[in-house]
Design a protein around this motif. Structure first.
Motif, mmCIF file in Angstrom:
data_model
loop_
_atom_site.group_PDB
_atom_site.id
_atom_site.type_symbol
_atom_site.label_atom_id
_atom_site.label_comp_id
_atom_site.label_asym_id
_atom_site.label_seq_id
_atom_site.Cartn_x
_atom_site.Cartn_y
_atom_site.Cartn_z
ATOM 1 N N MET A 161 0.815 -1.211 0.000
ATOM 2 C CA MET A 161 0.000 0.000 0.000
ATOM 3 C C MET A 161 0.855 1.271 0.000
ATOM 4 N N ALA A 162 2.150 1.139 -0.258
ATOM 5 C CA ALA A 162 3.047 2.291 -0.131
ATOM 6 C C ALA A 162 3.118 3.143 -1.388
ATOM 7 N N GLY A 163 2.475 2.728 -2.472
ATOM 8 C CA GLY A 163 2.515 3.499 -3.707
ATOM 9 C C GLY A 163 3.782 3.291 -4.512
ATOM 10 N N VAL A 164 4.559 2.273 -4.170
ATOM 11 C CA VAL A 164 5.814 1.990 -4.876
ATOM 12 C C VAL A 164 5.510 1.190 -6.137
ATOM 13 N N ASN A 165 6.206 1.540 -7.210
ATOM 14 C CA ASN A 165 6.003 0.825 -8.475
ATOM 15 C C ASN A 165 6.492 -0.614 -8.366
ATOM 16 N N ILE A 184 19.688 -2.359 -7.724
ATOM 17 C CA ILE A 184 18.283 -2.722 -7.953
ATOM 18 C C ILE A 184 17.379 -1.522 -7.673
ATOM 19 N N LEU A 185 17.559 -0.904 -6.521
ATOM 20 C CA LEU A 185 16.688 0.194 -6.108
ATOM 21 C C LEU A 185 16.858 1.430 -6.989
ATOM 22 N N ASN A 186 18.074 1.649 -7.476
ATOM 23 C CA ASN A 186 18.345 2.820 -8.319
ATOM 24 C C ASN A 186 18.072 2.574 -9.798
ATOM 25 N N GLY A 187 17.765 1.349 -10.160
ATOM 26 C CA GLY A 187 17.465 1.056 -11.551
ATOM 27 C C GLY A 187 18.678 0.979 -12.441
ATOM 28 N N ASN A 188 19.834 0.641 -11.894
ATOM 29 C CA ASN A 188 21.035 0.516 -12.708
ATOM 30 C C ASN A 188 20.991 -0.760 -13.548
ATOM 31 N N GLY A 189 21.682 -0.738 -14.682
ATOM 32 C CA GLY A 189 21.689 -1.894 -15.570
ATOM 33 C C GLY A 189 20.317 -2.118 -16.174
ATOM 34 N N LYS A 190 19.844 -3.361 -16.155
ATOM 35 C CA LYS A 190 18.549 -3.675 -16.753
ATOM 36 C C LYS A 190 17.415 -3.629 -15.740
ATOM 37 N N LYS A 192 14.675 -1.633 -13.029
ATOM 38 C CA LYS A 192 13.765 -0.497 -13.065
ATOM 39 C C LYS A 192 13.800 0.192 -11.706
ATOM 40 N N ALA A 193 14.067 1.480 -11.693
ATOM 41 C CA ALA A 193 14.265 2.208 -10.443
ATOM 42 C C ALA A 193 12.979 2.346 -9.640
ATOM 43 N N VAL A 194 13.141 2.498 -8.324
ATOM 44 C CA VAL A 194 12.014 2.763 -7.435
ATOM 45 C C VAL A 194 11.419 4.128 -7.756
ATOM 46 N N THR A 195 10.107 4.160 -7.896
ATOM 47 C CA THR A 195 9.362 5.416 -7.977
ATOM 48 C C THR A 195 8.125 5.283 -7.095
ATOM 49 N N ILE A 196 7.590 6.408 -6.673
ATOM 50 C CA ILE A 196 6.328 6.423 -5.924
ATOM 51 C C ILE A 196 5.334 7.208 -6.771
ATOM 52 N N TYR A 204 -3.981 -0.292 -3.327
ATOM 53 C CA TYR A 204 -3.151 -1.502 -3.330
ATOM 54 C C TYR A 204 -2.394 -1.584 -4.643
ATOM 55 N N LYS A 205 -1.061 -1.701 -4.555
ATOM 56 C CA LYS A 205 -0.211 -1.842 -5.741
ATOM 57 C C LYS A 205 0.857 -2.884 -5.420
ATOM 58 N N TYR A 206 0.685 -4.094 -5.948
ATOM 59 C CA TYR A 206 1.652 -5.154 -5.669
ATOM 60 C C TYR A 206 3.044 -4.689 -6.098
ATOM 61 N N SER A 207 4.035 -4.842 -5.220
ATOM 62 C CA SER A 207 5.341 -4.276 -5.515
ATOM 63 C C SER A 207 6.483 -5.115 -4.965
ATOM 64 N N ASN A 208 7.224 -5.759 -5.869
ATOM 65 C CA ASN A 208 8.465 -6.425 -5.477
ATOM 66 C C ASN A 208 9.512 -5.410 -5.034
ATOM 67 N N LEU A 209 9.522 -4.237 -5.692
ATOM 68 C CA LEU A 209 10.473 -3.201 -5.298
ATOM 69 C C LEU A 209 10.190 -2.697 -3.884
ATOM 70 N N GLY A 210 8.914 -2.653 -3.505
ATOM 71 C CA GLY A 210 8.575 -2.264 -2.139
ATOM 72 C C GLY A 210 9.227 -3.199 -1.121
ATOM 73 N N TYR A 211 9.224 -4.494 -1.434
ATOM 74 C CA TYR A 211 9.864 -5.464 -0.533
ATOM 75 C C TYR A 211 11.383 -5.365 -0.595
ATOM 76 N N SER A 212 11.931 -4.900 -1.710
ATOM 77 C CA SER A 212 13.369 -4.659 -1.775
ATOM 78 C C SER A 212 13.759 -3.504 -0.855
#
Length: 487
Positions: A161-165, A184-190, A192-196, A204-212
């Motif tokens: 529920m944090a609004g993270v992509n 991973i968090l900064n989106g380096n290489g291949k 995708k960077a964290v955005t809100i 509700y927005k399912y987010s693997n990056l949120g768990y990262s």
């Protein structure tokens, strides 16, 4: 013909509870008890003809879906009741899956991540409702207007529920250097960077990056790697000795680690993929080990263990979505908690019904594991009278034989530089569809003279004449197969 639709269908995440009751064949390894697994010959397709139902055998459906290996654990009355393995963990050496075979659990990792946070909270190291910016030392959240008035908290991150992509990584092949968590968090290489992109707490927005982000918080707060903290807080206390978040190399792996297999039943190049996003999907485990999570949380909810307090267990079940678990409620009461996982080459699912103490865990080493699971689920639902997942029932009609014969022949579809070939042929009083590329046969049943249902997955076929006066077959309203001239 699943080959055409498999890539387009989202994985149906379902809620299931209960136990299985009887078994016909001896398992590849000794079971924990002599319980019968009644689903073995009662798998149900997506479509059932009302007066002529069809039931499938597990081993045959594993072959059909090209699932090399399947492993299951059954929980009864709050205790691990039985476990069994089917098929192979490594087809190249015909190594069988048994109850000790480790498979990638993928997003089931999120349940352990949530448990780790709750344990750290209970030790006073974190607060579920504090602004996480106060915990982050080696990485910072991107500045965003959405968070100016509503801060991101651990509670919001754990409940998606944090609004993270979101970003669904396919992992890294063997030999490819793993990025750092900051990469991973900064989106380096291949990556995708964290955005809100929404106000935290609003949707509700399912987010693997949120768990990262949660993984980064755990590491910054404790000064230890997530792998070590999760071991200390969850895996070791629950005696999950077959589970690990550590990166495993096939060259050094024991024979108890299963290879992963793609949609075509082929072993993944390099045996499996690796990930640095441990908190979101880095766990290796077995169904018996994962069952310990279900049992421990259920006991905690009843105030019956030292691993977690009742109040802490209730925190995991809070809200509409739960923390680390998918939670089903009725009138405020928890009916079940579950979690599913999909990684390249693997599929897993676990479920627990806290009131009865009944549940199950399944794991497969195939991209097609979800297809197999849905058929198991329909069978379990029907034969145990559970209102969970059922096939669509159709009433068969009689199509005159002379009309059936007009549909017979070979059909071709050109799609994205590929050529798909089908054959419609007669089988007794009915038609059946042959995928000439895959050499697979699918039974058809009519719902009108020109519209048919494929019984395995419920796909629709319309026989028509197009604007050029050519006979055609329309698959699910999207793919047009032209009938070969002369057929």
């Amino acid at each position: 013909m699943p080959i055409l639709t498999r890539y387009l269908l989202a994985l149906i995440l379902v809620i299931i509870f209960g136990l299985f009751e009887s078994c016909k064949e001896k398992p590849s390894e000794t079971t924990l008890s002599e319980v019968d697994l009644s689903f073995e010959d009662k798998l149900i397709p997506a479509i059932q003809v009302t007066d002529n139902p069809v039931y499938f055998d597990l081993i045959e459906r594993m072959k059909h879906f090209k699932v090399p290996g399947f492993s299951v654990a059954i929980i009864k009355n709050g205790e691990l009741h039985s476990a069994k393995g089917y098929g192979f963990s490594r087809t190249d050496s015909e190594l069988k899956i048994d109850i000790n075979t480790r498979l990638q659990a993928a997003s089931i990792s999120k349940a352990i991540t949530a448990l780790t946070i709750i344990r750290l909270r209970d030790k006073g190291l974190v607060d579920l409702d504090a602004n996480v910016e106060g915990y982050l030392k080696t990485w910072a959240l991107p500045q965003n207007p959405f968070t100016e008035s509503t801060p991101i908290t651990l509670r919001l991150l754990l409940s998606h529920m944090a609004g993270v992509n979101n970003y669904n990584s396919k992992g890294y092949p063997q030999g490819e250097e793993l990025p750092s968590l900051n990469d991973i968090l900064n989106g380096n290489g291949k990556n995708k960077a964290v955005t809100i992109d929404t106000i935290p707490g609003s949707v509700y927005k399912y987010s693997n990056l949120g768990y990262s982000i949660v993984q980064k918080i755990i590491e910054d707060v404790t000064g230890e790697s997530f792998v070590v903290v999760a071991e200390n807080e969850v895996l070791e206390p629950l005696k999950m000795s077959a589970s690990t978040f550590r990166t495993i190399s096939p060259k050094n792996a024991k024979r108890s680690y299963s290879y992963g297999y793609n949609y075509e039943g082929e072993m993944l190049e390099g045996s499996w993929r690796n990930t640095i996003r441990k908190s979101a999907g880095g766990l290796w485990s077995t169904p018996s080990d994962l069952a310990k999570i279900c049992i421990a949380v259920r006991k905690a909810l009843k105030g019956d263990n030292d691993f977690l307090s009742a109040n802490s267990a209730k925190d995991l079940m809070e809200g509409d979505f739960g923390l680390g678990f998918d939670v089903q409620k009725k009138n405020g009461n928890v009916l079940s908690f579950s979690q599913s996982g999909r990684a390249v080459g693997f599929f897993s699912y676990m479920i627990m019904h806290p009131k009865s103490g009944d549940g199950m865990v399944i794991m497969t080493n195939s991209d097609n594991g979800g297809d197999l699971f849905r058929e198991i689920l329909r069978g379990v639902s029907e034969f145990n009278s559970w209102d969970i997942m059922h096939p669509k029932e159709i009433q068969e009609i009689l199509v005159p034989d002379n009309k059936l014969k007009t549909h017979l022949g070979d059909y071709i579809c050109h799609f994205e530089n590929e050529v798909w070939k089908l054959r419609v042929q007669k089988k007794g009083m009915h038609l059946e569809l042959v995928d000439l590329d895959e050499n697979l046969v699918y039974p058809l049943r009519p719902i009108s003279d020109y519209k048919f249902i494929e019984l395995t997955e419920g796909d629709e076929l319309d026989f028509k004449v197009n604007e050029n006066n050519a006979a055609s077959l329309i698959w699910n309203g999207k793919y047009e197969f032209l009938k070969k001239e002369g057929d």
